[in-house]
Design an enzyme around this catalytic site. Structure first.
Site, PDB file in Angstrom:
ATOM      1  N   HIS A   3       0.739  -1.335   0.010  1.00 36.04           N
ATOM      2  CA  HIS A   3      -0.075   0.099   0.012  1.00 36.04           C
ATOM      3  C   HIS A   3       1.044   1.227  -0.041  1.00 36.04           C
ATOM      4  O   HIS A   3       0.718   2.202  -1.068  1.00 36.04           O
ATOM      5  CB  HIS A   3      -0.823   0.015   1.260  1.00 36.04           C
ATOM      6  CG  HIS A   3      -1.769   1.265   1.298  1.00 36.04           C
ATOM      7  ND1 HIS A   3      -3.034   1.160   1.076  1.00 36.04           N
ATOM      8  CD2 HIS A   3      -1.551   2.356   1.782  1.00 36.04           C
ATOM      9  CE1 HIS A   3      -3.675   2.424   1.343  1.00 36.04           C
ATOM     10  NE2 HIS A   3      -2.768   3.313   1.699  1.00 36.04           N
ATOM     11  N   GLU A   4       1.696   1.415   0.868  1.00 31.50           N
ATOM     12  CA  GLU A   4       2.689   2.529   0.912  1.00 31.50           C
ATOM     13  C   GLU A   4       3.420   2.644  -0.178  1.00 31.50           C
ATOM     14  O   GLU A   4       3.769   3.665  -0.592  1.00 31.50           O
ATOM     15  CB  GLU A   4       3.557   2.528   2.417  1.00 31.50           C
ATOM     16  CG  GLU A   4       2.556   2.558   3.583  1.00 31.50           C
ATOM     17  CD  GLU A   4       1.675   3.706   3.659  1.00 31.50           C
ATOM     18  OE1 GLU A   4       1.832   4.521   3.181  1.00 31.50           O
ATOM     19  OE2 GLU A   4       0.580   3.528   4.061  1.00 31.50           O
ATOM     20  N   HIS A  46       1.640   4.369  -2.885  1.00 27.97           N
ATOM     21  CA  HIS A  46       1.806   5.885  -2.619  1.00 27.97           C
ATOM     22  C   HIS A  46       3.481   6.281  -3.167  1.00 27.97           C
ATOM     23  O   HIS A  46       3.408   7.205  -3.801  1.00 27.97           O
ATOM     24  CB  HIS A  46       1.844   6.406  -1.110  1.00 27.97           C
ATOM     25  CG  HIS A  46       0.379   6.192  -0.581  1.00 27.97           C
ATOM     26  ND1 HIS A  46      -0.467   6.954  -1.362  1.00 27.97           N
ATOM     27  CD2 HIS A  46      -0.129   5.611   0.268  1.00 27.97           C
ATOM     28  CE1 HIS A  46      -1.685   6.869  -0.747  1.00 27.97           C
ATOM     29  NE2 HIS A  46      -1.388   6.179   0.440  1.00 27.97           N
ATOM     30  N   HIS A  55       3.511   6.771  -6.737  1.00 24.88           N
ATOM     31  CA  HIS A  55       2.701   7.863  -7.116  1.00 24.88           C
ATOM     32  C   HIS A  55       3.620   8.973  -6.998  1.00 24.88           C
ATOM     33  O   HIS A  55       3.598  10.040  -7.881  1.00 24.88           O
ATOM     34  CB  HIS A  55       1.532   7.932  -6.315  1.00 24.88           C
ATOM     35  CG  HIS A  55       0.478   9.031  -6.878  1.00 24.88           C
ATOM     36  ND1 HIS A  55      -0.735   9.172  -6.047  1.00 24.88           N
ATOM     37  CD2 HIS A  55       0.516   9.536  -8.000  1.00 24.88           C
ATOM     38  CE1 HIS A  55      -1.426  10.020  -6.786  1.00 24.88           C
ATOM     39  NE2 HIS A  55      -0.758  10.174  -8.096  1.00 24.88           N
TER      40      HIS A  55
END
Length: 701
Positions: free
Chosen positions: A479-480, A483, A486
C-alpha cells in the site's frame, strides 16, 4: 510548493542552509542538529516573505509567468528545511524536535495564512482567473491557475476585516492543536509497556512473538524481559495469540484509550476545541458545516454523497459481522468458554475460526512473508508494470541506521528518484505507516526528481534473523509503496500538482490498487518463500490463502466504516460548542447499532488521521471511496487477461501514477479506464455479493 536544492551558503555554517553536496542532493543528515532548525526556518520564512512581496508588488500587469509561475517557484528554501524537519518529527523525533514542532506549527500556519490573505497577491491571481480563456494556456497551466485560485478562496482570500483576522487566528490555533494531539498519542504509545512476567502472562504466545517482545524490552528499559507495546505490530499479534483473557482485556483497554488516559496527554479537550474551531472556520467561509467545506474540494463533493456510500456498505457489513461473531462464539464454546465475545476476544477467536475453516494460522504463514522478499516483490511488480528498477545505495546518507536507500532508474537507465525505506518500529517514531517526500518532482526551472520515503512500524528480526511480516503487514508495505510510486513516477511541470497532490479521496487509489498484486498467485509463488528453507509456498497453502482472502471482512469493514461515519458526523455539526467528544462518539455508534463486540478502528482520542491536522478530517471515508476505484481499476488488468498488461499499465502510468493533479480525478480515472467506475466492484471485492473471486480489502487505513 516543492523545490530543488539551491546553491545557498551561510556564514553560520548551518547545514540546512548550505549547498547539499551528497548524491542526488540528499540532506546531510549526520550534520543536522536540533539547534539548526529554528535559524533555518527563520531564514527560509524571511526569504519566502520577500519572494511573496516581490510577486504581490510587481508593478507590471499580472501575467501567468510573473504571478503563477513565480508563486510555483517560491518557497524553495522553506520546502527544503521543512522537508527534513517534518519527516524527522514523525519518523525519528526527540524532545528537542517536539519543542520546535510545537513552536513552528502555528508560526508556519500563520505564514501560509498571511500569503493566502495577501490582498495584492490574490488580486493578481483573481485578475488572471477572470480572463483565463484569453491567456493561451496549455491544459496543465489552466489546471494550475484554477487550483491556485480555488486554494486562495478556500483559505479566506475574499474575507475582509474582523472575519479575515478571526480566520487567521483559527488556522494558527488549529495547527498548534494538531501538533499537540499527535505528540500526546505518541507519548501514550511510547509510555505504555505491558511486561510479561509470568508463564500465565505468556500463555499461548508463539516463540517469534516472544522474541520480538524481548527485543522491545531490551530497547525499552526492561532488559531480558518480554514487553508488549502499543505498536500495532506488537499489540495485534498479542491479542490474537494470548490465551490469558484478562491480560488481553487489559492490553486492549490501553490500546483503545490512547489519548484518553488522563493527565497532560489526554486529547479530549483538544478534540473538543478542534471541532468548535473547524465549525467556526466553515461558517466564516460560507459553508454550513466543516464537512461541506472540506468535501467541496473532493471527488465526493458533498457530505450526502459520502453518507450514501458509507450507508451502502454499513448494512451488509453489519450482517456479515454478526455471522462472524456467531462463529467466534461457537469456537469459544467448543473450548469450554461460555463467554460473550468482547472486543478483546475478536482477534483471538477469529484466528481459531480461520484455522478451522481454512487451515491457516499466522505461525504457519509468517515464515513465507519475509520483509526482504516482500520489498523485492514490490520492486519487481513496479519493474514489470512501469519499467523502473531499484539499486540499493548504502553510500547514500540516511537519518537512522535502519533506513535503507535505493536509486530508481527507468528502462533506459536514467535517474527517476531516490527511495528511502524505514521499516521498523522504534519509540522515536509515531505509529502507523505512511509515505512522504524530502523533495517533490517538478520541471519548472529545470528537471527536479523526487526523494520519497516509506515509513512503517514492523517488528525487527533478531540478530542475524530475517524480519517476518504478517500478511496484513505485507499488504501495508505494498500500500505505502503504491503511494511511493505515485510520488516517484510523477512527471509534471508544476510542483503544486506533482505526485500525491491530488484530492484526498483519489490519493488512496494508486496505493490501494497496488495492493492487488500482492494477492496474485504469480507474485506469491515467486516471492513468498520460506525464511529457513527458501522453498516457495506450497500450492496447497497458497490455495488456502487465496480461499481465505475475504475471511473476517465483516469485522474489517465495520471497524473501518464506523470510524468514517463518526468522522463525518463530527464534522457535519453546524455548531460544535459544548461538545463532549466521547459522549458524541458513543451516541453516533448507538444510533448506528455498532456491534458491542467491536470498536472503531480509530477511536476519537487517538484518531490521528482526523485530528493531527485536518488532512483526513471529514475524509476518512476516502479509503472506501478509493476502493471503488481500485476494485474496478484492477479489473481492467483481469479483463486484459494479463495482470501486467503493457497497454493497461501504460494507461495507468500516464493518467494516474505520473499525472499528479494535471486532471480532475474523475476525468483521470475515465482516461485510464475508459468509463466511470462500477460501485458494485467494491461490494464484490469485499465479498458481500457472493463473488468467490472477490479480493481482500484495502490496506493501511
Amino acid at each position: 510548493m516543492s523545490g530543488a536544492t539551491s546553491g545557498i551558503t551561510s556564514a553560520t555554517a548551518n547545514p540546512l542552509l548550505e549547498t547539499w553536496t551528497a548524491p542526488f542532493g540528499l540532506p546531510p543528515f549526520d550534520r543536522i542538529k536540533p539547534e539548526h532548525y529554528r535559524p533555518a526556518f527563520e531564514a527560509a520564512l524571511e526569504r519566502n516573505r520577500a519572494e511573496i512581496d516581490a510577486i504581490a508588488n510587481d508593478p507590471a500587469e499580472p501575467t501567468f509567468e510573473n504571478t503563477v509561475d513565480a508563486l510555483e517557484r517560491s518557497g524553495d528554501l522553506l520546502d527544503r528545511v521543512g522537508g527534513v524537519f517534518w519527516n524527522l518529527a514523525g519518523a525519528h523525533t526527540n524532545p528537542e524536535l517536539q519543542g520546535i514542532e510545537r513552536e513552528m506549527s502555528p508560526k508556519l500556519a500563520k505564514h501560509f495564512s498571511d500569503i493566502a490573505m495577501n490582498a495584492a497577491l490574490f488580486g493578481r491571481v483573481d485578475a488572471l482567473f477572470g480572463r483565463i480563456d484569453d491567456l493561451d494556456l496549455d491544459d496543465e497551466q489552466r489546471r494550475v491557475l484554477e487550483l491556485t485560485h480555488k486554494r486562495f478562496v478556500r483559505a479566506g482570500a475574499k474575507l475582509q476585516g474582523p472575519a479575515r483576522e478571526r480566520l487567521a487566528a483559527i488556522v494558527e490555533r488549529l495547527a498548534a492543536l494538531g501538533t499537540q494531539f499527535s505528540q500526546n498519542v505518541l507519548a501514550d504509545e511510547a509510555g505504555y509497556k505491558l511486561v510479561l512476567e509470568t508463564d500465565a502472562d505468556k500463555a499461548g504466545l508463539p516463540d517469534w512473538l516472544l522474541d520480538a517482545a524481548r527485543r522491545a524490552g531490551d530497547e525499552g528499559g526492561h532488559p531480558g524481559q518480554a514487553v508488549i507495546t502499543l505498536s500495532r505490530s506488537s499489540i495485534e499479534p498479542f491479542l490474537q495469540f494470548s490465551t490469558n483473557r484478562a491480560l488481553r482485556e487489559k492490553a486492549f483497554e490501553a490500546w483503545t484509550h490512547r489519548g484518553q488516559m488522563g493527565g497532560e496527554t489526554d486529547n479530549r479537550a483538544i478534540v473538543a476545541e478542534t471541532l468548535r474551531l473547524r465549525a467556526e472556520r466553515a461558517r466564516l467561509l460560507g459553508y454550513p458545516t466543516f464537512a461541506a467545506y472540506k468535501l467541496d474540494n473532493t471527488m465526493a463533493k458533498t457530505p450526502g454523497a459520502v453518507q450514501d456510500l458509507l450507508d451502502r456498505v454499513w448494512a451488509p457489513a453489519k450482517l456479515r459481522a454478526a455471522e462472524e461473531r456467531d462463529d467466534l462464539a461457537e469456537a469459544a464454546r467448543a473450548e469450554g468458554a461460555n463467554i460473550e465475545i468482547g472486543p478483546h476476544d475478536w482477534r483471538h477467536y477469529a484466528a481459531k475460526v480461520r484455522k478451522a475453516k481454512h487451515d491457516l494460522d499466522e505461525a504457519e504463514l509468517k515464515p513465507y512473508f519475509q520483509l526482504e522478499r516482500m520489498i523485492e516483490a514490490a520492486f519487481d511488480t513496479a519493474t514489470r508494470l512501469f519499467g523502473v528498477r531499484f539499486t540499493e545505495r548504502p553510500d547514500l546518507p540516511v537519518y537512522h541506521p535502519d533506513v535503507r536507500a535505493w536509486e530508481v532508474t527507468d528502462a533506459d537507465g536514467e535517474h527517476v528518484a531516490v527511495f528511502l525505506g524505514d521499516y521498523f518500529a522504534r519509540p522515536s517514531k509515531r505509529s502507523g505507516a505512511w509515505m512522504s517526500s524530502y523533495r517533490g518532482q517538478r520541471k519548472l526551472g529545470g528537471e527536479v526528481r523526487p526523494i520519497i520515503v516509506n515509513v512503517m512500524n514492523f517488528s525487527k528480526g533478531g540478530e542475524g534473523q530475517p524480519s517476518l511480516l504478517s500478511f496484513d503487514d505485507a499488504r501495508t508495505l505494498f500500500h505505502e509503496f503504491g503511494h511511493g510510486l505515485h510520488g516517484m513516477l510523477s512527471d509534471v511541470v508544476y510542483p503544486s500538482i506533482a505526485g500525491t497532490s491530488v484530492s484526498r479521496d483519489f490519493v488512496e487509489f494508486p496505493s490501494q490498487l497496488y495492493e492487488h498484486w500482492l494477492m496474485q498467485p504469480a507474485v506469491l509463488r515467486r516471492f513468498a518463500r520460506h525464511a529457513e528453507t527458501g522453498e516457495p509456498m506450497p500450492e496447497a497453502l497458497l490455495a488456502r490463502v487465496l480461499a481465505a482472502r475475504n475471511f473476517n471482512q465483516g469485522f474489517a469493514t465495520v471497524e473501518y466504516t464506523s470510524s468514517a461515519l463518526v468522522d463525518l458526523a463530527f464534522h457535519s455539526l453546524e455548531n460544535a460548542d459544548d461538545i463532549d467528544p466521547i459522549a458524541f462518539e458513543a451516541g453516533v455508534l448507538q444510533r448506528l447499532g455498532m456491534p458491542p463486540a467491536m470498536v472503531m478502528r480509530h477511536r476519537t482520542p487517538h484518531f490521528a488521521h482526523v485530528f493531527s491536522g485536518d488532512g483526513y478530517s471529514s475524509g476518512y471515508y476516502s479509503y472506501l471511496w478509493s476502493e471503488v476505484l481500485d476494485a474496478d481499476g484492477f479489473a481492467a488488468f483481469e479483463e486484459a487477461g494479463d495482470i501486467f498488461s503493457p497497454g493497461v499499465a501504460e494507461r495507468l502510468k500516464t493518467f494516474v501514477y505520473s499525472a499528479g493533479g494535471k486532471q480532475d480525478p474523475a476525468e483521470a480515472y475515465r482516461a485510464f479506464r475508459g468509463r466511470d467506475p462500477d460501485v458494485q466492484a467494491l461490494l464484490r471485492k469485499r465479498g458481500f455479493l457472493g463473488d468467490p473471486n472477490a479480493q481482500a480489502p484495502a490496506g493501511d487505513a
